[in-house]
Design a protein around this motif. Structure first.
Motif, mmCIF file in Angstrom:
data_model
loop_
_atom_site.group_PDB
_atom_site.id
_atom_site.type_symbol
_atom_site.label_atom_id
_atom_site.label_comp_id
_atom_site.label_asym_id
_atom_site.label_seq_id
_atom_site.Cartn_x
_atom_site.Cartn_y
_atom_site.Cartn_z
ATOM 1 N N LEU A 149 0.805 -1.235 -0.094
ATOM 2 C CA LEU A 149 0.128 0.162 0.213
ATOM 3 C C LEU A 149 0.733 1.318 0.134
ATOM 4 O O LEU A 149 0.662 2.156 -0.859
ATOM 5 N N SER A 150 1.920 1.169 0.805
ATOM 6 C CA SER A 150 2.697 2.481 0.837
ATOM 7 C C SER A 150 3.570 2.704 -0.395
ATOM 8 O O SER A 150 3.719 3.787 -0.834
ATOM 9 N N VAL A 151 3.856 1.537 -0.966
ATOM 10 C CA VAL A 151 4.545 1.637 -2.357
ATOM 11 C C VAL A 151 3.735 2.039 -3.355
ATOM 12 O O VAL A 151 3.915 3.019 -4.311
ATOM 13 N N THR A 152 2.406 1.641 -3.293
ATOM 14 C CA THR A 152 1.379 1.953 -4.270
ATOM 15 C C THR A 152 1.208 3.672 -4.271
ATOM 16 O O THR A 152 1.206 4.098 -5.432
ATOM 17 N N LEU A 153 1.054 4.067 -3.069
ATOM 18 C CA LEU A 153 0.957 5.513 -2.647
ATOM 19 C C LEU A 153 1.911 6.264 -3.547
ATOM 20 O O LEU A 153 1.842 7.516 -3.912
ATOM 21 N N LEU A 154 3.324 5.787 -3.400
ATOM 22 C CA LEU A 154 4.449 6.417 -3.566
ATOM 23 C C LEU A 154 4.258 6.524 -5.246
ATOM 24 O O LEU A 154 4.627 7.562 -5.695
ATOM 25 N N ILE A 155 3.989 5.229 -5.856
ATOM 26 C CA ILE A 155 3.890 5.300 -7.191
ATOM 27 C C ILE A 155 2.861 6.188 -7.875
ATOM 28 O O ILE A 155 3.038 6.901 -8.673
ATOM 29 N N GLY A 156 1.653 6.320 -7.080
ATOM 30 C CA GLY A 156 0.586 7.137 -7.520
ATOM 31 C C GLY A 156 1.014 8.566 -7.167
ATOM 32 O O GLY A 156 0.776 9.462 -8.396
ATOM 33 N N SER A 157 2.033 8.962 -6.420
ATOM 34 C CA SER A 157 2.581 10.155 -6.183
ATOM 35 C C SER A 157 3.353 10.691 -7.207
ATOM 36 O O SER A 157 3.329 11.767 -7.999
ATOM 37 N N VAL A 158 4.348 9.791 -7.818
ATOM 38 C CA VAL A 158 5.376 10.032 -8.888
ATOM 39 C C VAL A 158 4.588 10.085 -10.206
ATOM 40 O O VAL A 158 5.040 11.116 -10.888
ATOM 41 N N ILE A 159 3.759 9.055 -10.386
ATOM 42 C CA ILE A 159 3.202 9.097 -11.608
ATOM 43 C C ILE A 159 2.322 10.149 -11.867
ATOM 44 O O ILE A 159 2.399 11.033 -12.997
ATOM 45 N N GLY A 160 1.579 10.817 -11.072
ATOM 46 C CA GLY A 160 0.518 11.887 -11.022
ATOM 47 C C GLY A 160 1.291 13.232 -11.281
ATOM 48 O O GLY A 160 1.048 13.942 -11.818
ATOM 49 N N GLY A 161 2.749 13.074 -10.467
ATOM 50 C CA GLY A 161 3.525 14.239 -10.640
ATOM 51 C C GLY A 161 3.778 14.849 -8.929
ATOM 52 O O GLY A 161 2.706 15.377 -8.515
ATOM 53 N N PHE B 5 3.320 -0.622 -18.031
ATOM 54 C CA PHE B 5 2.554 0.676 -17.916
ATOM 55 C C PHE B 5 3.494 1.609 -17.097
ATOM 56 O O PHE B 5 3.601 2.719 -17.353
ATOM 57 N N LEU B 6 3.904 1.178 -16.022
ATOM 58 C CA LEU B 6 4.568 1.983 -15.121
ATOM 59 C C LEU B 6 6.090 2.764 -15.740
ATOM 60 O O LEU B 6 5.937 3.683 -15.647
ATOM 61 N N ILE B 7 6.733 1.598 -16.314
ATOM 62 C CA ILE B 7 7.947 2.276 -17.020
ATOM 63 C C ILE B 7 7.338 3.017 -18.119
ATOM 64 O O ILE B 7 8.172 4.239 -18.254
ATOM 65 N N GLY B 8 6.519 2.612 -18.831
ATOM 66 C CA GLY B 8 6.206 3.506 -19.877
ATOM 67 C C GLY B 8 5.749 4.792 -19.617
ATOM 68 O O GLY B 8 6.329 5.787 -20.254
ATOM 69 N N PHE B 9 4.906 5.027 -18.635
ATOM 70 C CA PHE B 9 4.653 6.317 -18.090
ATOM 71 C C PHE B 9 5.774 7.136 -17.716
ATOM 72 O O PHE B 9 5.840 8.367 -18.080
ATOM 73 N N MET B 10 6.928 6.497 -17.250
ATOM 74 C CA MET B 10 7.988 7.303 -16.678
ATOM 75 C C MET B 10 8.679 7.726 -17.871
ATOM 76 O O MET B 10 9.481 8.797 -17.862
ATOM 77 N N TYR B 11 8.741 6.790 -18.995
ATOM 78 C CA TYR B 11 9.511 7.204 -20.290
ATOM 79 C C TYR B 11 8.948 8.548 -20.833
ATOM 80 O O TYR B 11 9.683 9.372 -21.205
ATOM 81 N N LEU B 12 7.670 8.370 -20.983
ATOM 82 C CA LEU B 12 6.966 9.620 -21.466
ATOM 83 C C LEU B 12 6.831 10.632 -20.764
ATOM 84 O O LEU B 12 6.754 11.839 -21.238
ATOM 85 N N MET B 13 6.635 10.652 -19.382
ATOM 86 C CA MET B 13 6.400 11.673 -18.540
ATOM 87 C C MET B 13 7.097 11.507 -17.459
ATOM 88 O O MET B 13 6.910 11.250 -16.381
ATOM 89 N N PRO B 14 8.466 11.836 -17.626
ATOM 90 C CA PRO B 14 9.495 11.700 -16.425
ATOM 91 C C PRO B 14 9.249 12.614 -15.102
ATOM 92 O O PRO B 14 9.519 12.231 -13.827
ATOM 93 N N GLY C 151 3.238 17.113 -14.438
ATOM 94 C CA GLY C 151 4.282 17.563 -15.008
ATOM 95 C C GLY C 151 4.384 17.661 -16.486
ATOM 96 O O GLY C 151 4.772 18.881 -17.230
ATOM 97 N N ALA C 152 3.708 16.657 -17.168
ATOM 98 C CA ALA C 152 3.656 16.509 -18.584
ATOM 99 C C ALA C 152 2.624 17.539 -19.116
ATOM 100 O O ALA C 152 2.986 18.271 -20.178
ATOM 101 N N ILE C 153 1.646 17.924 -18.413
ATOM 102 C CA ILE C 153 0.705 18.593 -18.806
ATOM 103 C C ILE C 153 1.161 20.137 -18.850
ATOM 104 O O ILE C 153 1.039 20.927 -19.515
ATOM 105 N N ARG C 154 1.934 20.328 -17.578
ATOM 106 C CA ARG C 154 2.386 21.920 -17.276
ATOM 107 C C ARG C 154 3.461 21.841 -18.456
ATOM 108 O O ARG C 154 3.680 23.139 -19.171
ATOM 109 N N ILE D 14 17.013 1.438 -18.125
ATOM 110 C CA ILE D 14 17.422 2.518 -17.425
ATOM 111 C C ILE D 14 17.957 3.682 -18.018
ATOM 112 O O ILE D 14 17.392 5.034 -17.868
ATOM 113 N N ARG D 15 18.470 3.359 -19.409
ATOM 114 C CA ARG D 15 19.310 4.659 -20.043
ATOM 115 C C ARG D 15 18.190 5.705 -20.429
ATOM 116 O O ARG D 15 18.305 6.804 -20.402
ATOM 117 N N PRO D 16 17.073 5.235 -21.109
ATOM 118 C CA PRO D 16 16.112 6.341 -21.366
ATOM 119 C C PRO D 16 15.840 7.218 -20.542
ATOM 120 O O PRO D 16 15.263 8.346 -20.793
#
Lengths: 334, 236, 293
Positions: A242-254, A290-299, A304-307, C83-85
């Motif tokens: 649950l804690s990790v999920t919340l952190l994921i939500g936090s980073v993914i959301g921005g 999905f998680l990795i893909g989101f971070m690639y597209l919107m680090p 942040g991506a919308i901004r 990781i690189r990307p």
């Protein structure tokens, strides 16, 4: 209110209207899911305040979520107190616990704080099982969903949906005022350079502990709401994931964004379901992709991506005027 | 003239900010060239552009080879050693390890013994300190280490960024004396310096940079006598 | 007294496993400030590969060494491809990517090899070794030997080889490293490869004790994380020592403090570490990074 803020306010009102209209269109189950999204959003906003705005890492917000949920459940189950009262009590209690935890945590930074909070998250399910008399041990506590008051023509799921929505609106409004004001600037200043902040007269220790408390309070309120909405609490639903999920939500959301909390909540609520639909055999592998893909597209997360898009859009207009040849580079704000 | 280094219309960018506005110059093999200028004129940026540490447009040629599309690591392999601003010492590693790393980028990885002897000949103090962590050296010793490390590459061109910064005058004079010796062994030097008097003494050719542009150039003997230069940079 | 010695040795054995994984975490952290949450799962995956190789009929040590080689290549490839990307993204975003890797490894392992527990062979004899009155498990002793050997190799590599030196330089000071011609990106990839090797050793050594399943490394990773934190995330030697300390403390707490039992010993071990951290906020051997204001 200045004219410039009008479109923003109008947009928010439209969103709110849409949210109020959802119960007319969705099944009880879908509605339940959206209640869950709002609950996560509140918890993630709490985490954002701490990690995003104040730069203190927490891998243990599941613990405050659990405390909130259990406070609410025990009050309802043992003392027959109405759910409405349990929510603020859970919030206040978590505020105190968070503040107290924040005091020793002042000495820790970065990873070391992450480990301390992580231990908290690990310990909580075990402690819950230990105090069986109060918590019902691993069986947990089964509750019943409250009916709508005043004879409103709503079923319990619909009513709880509106309850969570109202709490969400209230807490986001409070949070936005807090973070965008003087206090918010102090909080961010501490994150960016705590020595300089101190030199400017910010009481770093007090602010950091307070942020910890407020952050825990938000997450605790979310936990209390979840106890009402799910009508069941058990230690194992508040494990480290649950804690990790919340952190994921936090980073993914921005991180360090208010709207980001909602985006992150949508992600952690719905993406696992989609993953399940895509592959029954290895749903978490899909979630990971999905998680990795989101971070690639919107680090910098969804917010942040919308901004960034917004900045690009406004900048390109300026550039056309200036006929500048400077290639635009992603300017990052946090 | 067959130039060692030839820079044309060089523009450099930090994010969206332009730091160089079309710098052009070339330097001959075997010489010492210095770039003078005030703070923020773009001296360091010019060196960083040659080492490919900043985004640029324009052309940079070293012995006829284009550098623009190379990575920093590849520029090093052509024989360009860069002792950066702030010296860039590996403070956690020993002096000897620092020197070993200096030889990492060269093509012939052969015997390091001669190279060690050579740089310890220039800077005997480094020999005494060779087992010490570089972070424990004094400022002057660290600057010597930066130069020594650059020499381990057996470079044909040495880029030096403010070797006098923060050092006592005596130490600076010592370092500059050694730089002249190094130059006499066939290493060309491109020197960025705020201490104009010292730089003019050492260099045979000078470029004056102002706000990202070359505003004056010539042999140092000539420029030393220029009134504007004298007033602005030499102070007499 | 005999029991104490026995428990300390078996604590050192598990401690060696934590130490290997902690070292893997520290290596990647030092170079990039990223805590690789997937480290344990990569180790688990490597252990499954070893299991498959042994099942295919390879002798244990051949399978062991092949697994190390595969783990190394796997680590390098993951760094370069996954990781690189995101190498320029904020740290927490990279951490999220490693979390993604974690769930992918776990899920795919469960999919390929199922979630059923599998016995994993130990290369050491099953007979306990008696010294005086004290009885040691042969696997415990073997485990300590293997970890020590790996740690020694890695020490020699970093201390005495040019490549090891270049990797240290790249981790400490990437900008200067590029200026002397070191390919920092590749050094990072090699770091991931080596980290995967340590992880694989830890996995193959712990699997005979815990039996192999996709969640093999979950608990181990938490202890390794604790060990690295205790020793100081900036100090490889500290992380190794932290691993041994955590292993011994965990074992002794479980044995001598009866009311705690196995359920709570996890929490207690972590709580003790936090107490240590409150006294020394950057770990036992960590250094504070002095920042300019």
């Amino acid at each position: 209110m200045s004219i410039a803020r009008l479109p923003r306010v109008a947009g928010l009102l439209a969103l709110l209207l849409a949210a109020c209209a959802l119960p007319l269109m969705l099944s009880n189950f879908r509605l339940f899911q959206f209640s869950q999204v709002y609950i996560y959003a509140i918890a993630i906003l709490g985490l954002n305040m701490l990690t995003g705005y104040n730069g203190q890492f927490s891998l243990g917000h599941g613990a405050f979520y659990a405390i909130g949920a259990y406070v609410s459940a025990i009050m309802m189950d043992r003392w027959n107190i109405s759910y409405g009262w349990t929510i603020p009590v859970a919030g206040v209690l978590c505020l105190i616990v968070g503040f107290l935890f924040g005091l020793p945590a002042l000495r820790l930074e970065g990873l070391y704080l992450a480990l301390a909070t992580f231990s908290l998250a690990l310990a909580v399910p075990q402690i819950l099982k230990y105090f069986e008399h109060w918590t019902g041990g691993s069986q947990g506590i089964v509750l019943s969903k409250p009916n709508a008051p005043f004879g409103l023509p709503l079923n319990p799921d619909q009513w709880l949906y509106f309850v969570t929505l109202s709490v969400l609106v209230l807490l986001f409004w409070l949070g936005a005022n807090l973070l965008r004001g003087r206090v918010g600037r102090a909080i961010v200043a501490i994150r960016d350079n705590h020595i300089a902040a101190e030199a400017m007269g910010v009481n770093t220790a007090l602010y950091k502990s307070l942020v910890f408390g407020v952050s825990a309070a938000y997450t605790g309120v979310a936990g209390a709401l979840s106890a009402c909405v799910i009508a069941y609490v058990a230690p194992d639903s508040f494990n480290v994931f649950l804690s990790v999920t919340l952190l994921i939500g936090s980073v993914i959301g921005g991180l360090a964004s208010i709207s980001g909390a909602v985006f992150g909540a949508l992600f952690i609520q719905f993406v696992p379901n989609w993953a399940q639909d895509i592959s029954k055999a290895a749903p978490w592998a899909i979630f990971g992709v999905f998680l990795i893909g989101f971070m690639y597209l919107m680090p910098f997360g969804i917010a942040g991506a919308i901004r960034l898009l917004w900045i690009r859009a406004t900048r390109s207009r300026v550039q056309q005027k200036e006929r500048s040849v400077v290639p635009s580079q992603a300017h990052t704000t946090t | 003239m067959n130039a060692l280094l030839d820079v044309q219309a060089l523009e450099a960018f930090y994010g969206r900010t332009k730091a160089l506005h079309g710098v052009s110059f070339s330097m001959a093999t075997g010489g010492i060239t210095t770039i003078l200028g005030a703070n923020g004129a773009g001296k360091t940026t010019t060196l960083r552009a040659i080492s490919r540490m900043v985004r640029t447009t324009g052309t940079i040629r070293f012995e006829g080879e284009a550098l623009e599309r190379r990575a920093t690591e590849d520029v090093v392999q052509l024989g360009i050693a860069h002792a950066p601003e702030g010296r860039g010492t590996f403070v956690h590693l020993t002096v000897e390890e620092n020197l070993r790393l200096g030889a990492w980028g060269r093509r012939e990885r052969g015997n390091l013994k001669d190279d060690f002897e050579r740089v310890f000949g220039y800077f005997p103090v480094l020999h005494e300190r060779r087992r010490q962590a570089a972070g424990t050296l004094s400022g002057g010793e660290q600057q010597m280490l930066a130069v020594a490390r650059a020499l381990m590459l057996r470079p044909r061109l040495l880029l030096l960024d403010e070797p006098s910064l923060g050092l006592a005058p005596l130490v600076v004079r010592e370092i500059f004396r050694i730089l002249r010796t190094i130059n006499q062994t066939g290493v060309s030097i491109l020197l960025v310096e705020q201490n104009a008097a010292l730089a003019l003494d050492l260099a045979d050719h000078v470029f004056l940079l102002e706000t990202g542009r070359v505003v004056m150039e010539g042999p140092s003997d000539v420029l030393r006598k220029d009134d504007a230069i004298r007033r602005a940079y030499l102070g007499y | 007294m005999d029991i104490l010695i026995q428990q300390v040795v078996s604590g050192l054995a598990t401690g060696g496993i934590y130490a290997s994984l902690a070292l893997a975490l520290v290596m990647i952290y030092q170079a990039t400030d990223v805590v690789n949450f997937a480290q344990g799962e990569l180790a688990m995956f490597a252990t499954y590969i070893c299991w498959s190789l042994i099942n295919a009929g390879l002798p244990y040590w051949v399978a062991f060494l092949s697994t190390l080689a595969i783990a190394f290549v796997g680590g390098v490839v993951i760094e370069r491809v996954v990781i690189r990307p995101v190498e320029n993204a904020p740290i927490l975003s990279i951490v999220m990517v490693t979390l993604g890797l974690l769930v992918i490894c776990n899920s795919v392992a469960g999919w390929i090899w199922t979630y059923l527990q599998k016995p994993f062979p130990s290369p050491f004899s099953a007979n306990p070794i008696k010294v005086g009155n004290v009885v040691f498990g042969a696997h415990d002793l073997g485990e300590i030997e293997v970890t020590m050997l790996v740690l020694l190799c890695i020490y020699l590599f970093f201390r005495f080889t040019p490549l090891g030196l270049a990797m240290r330089a790249a981790a400490h000071n990437p900008v200067s490293s590029r200026l002397v011609g070191i390919r920092v990106g590749w050094m990072l990839a090699l770091g991931w490869g080596l980290a995967a090797v340590f992880g694989a050793v830890a996995g193959m050594m712990v699997a005979p004790v815990l039996t192999l399943e996709p969640n093999l490394m979950g608990g181990v990773q938490i202890y390794a994380f604790a060990a690295a934190t205790l020793g100081g995330f900036t100090s490889p030697g500290g992380a190794v020592l932290g691993g041994f300390i955590v292993g011994v403390v965990e074992n002794l707490v479980g044995t001598y403090v009866s009311f705690i039992g196995t359920e709570l010993k996890f929490t207690v071990a972590l709580a003790m570490i936090i107490v240590v951290l409150l006294v020394r906020p950057t770990g036992l051997f960590g250094t504070t990074v002095v920042k300019r204001v």
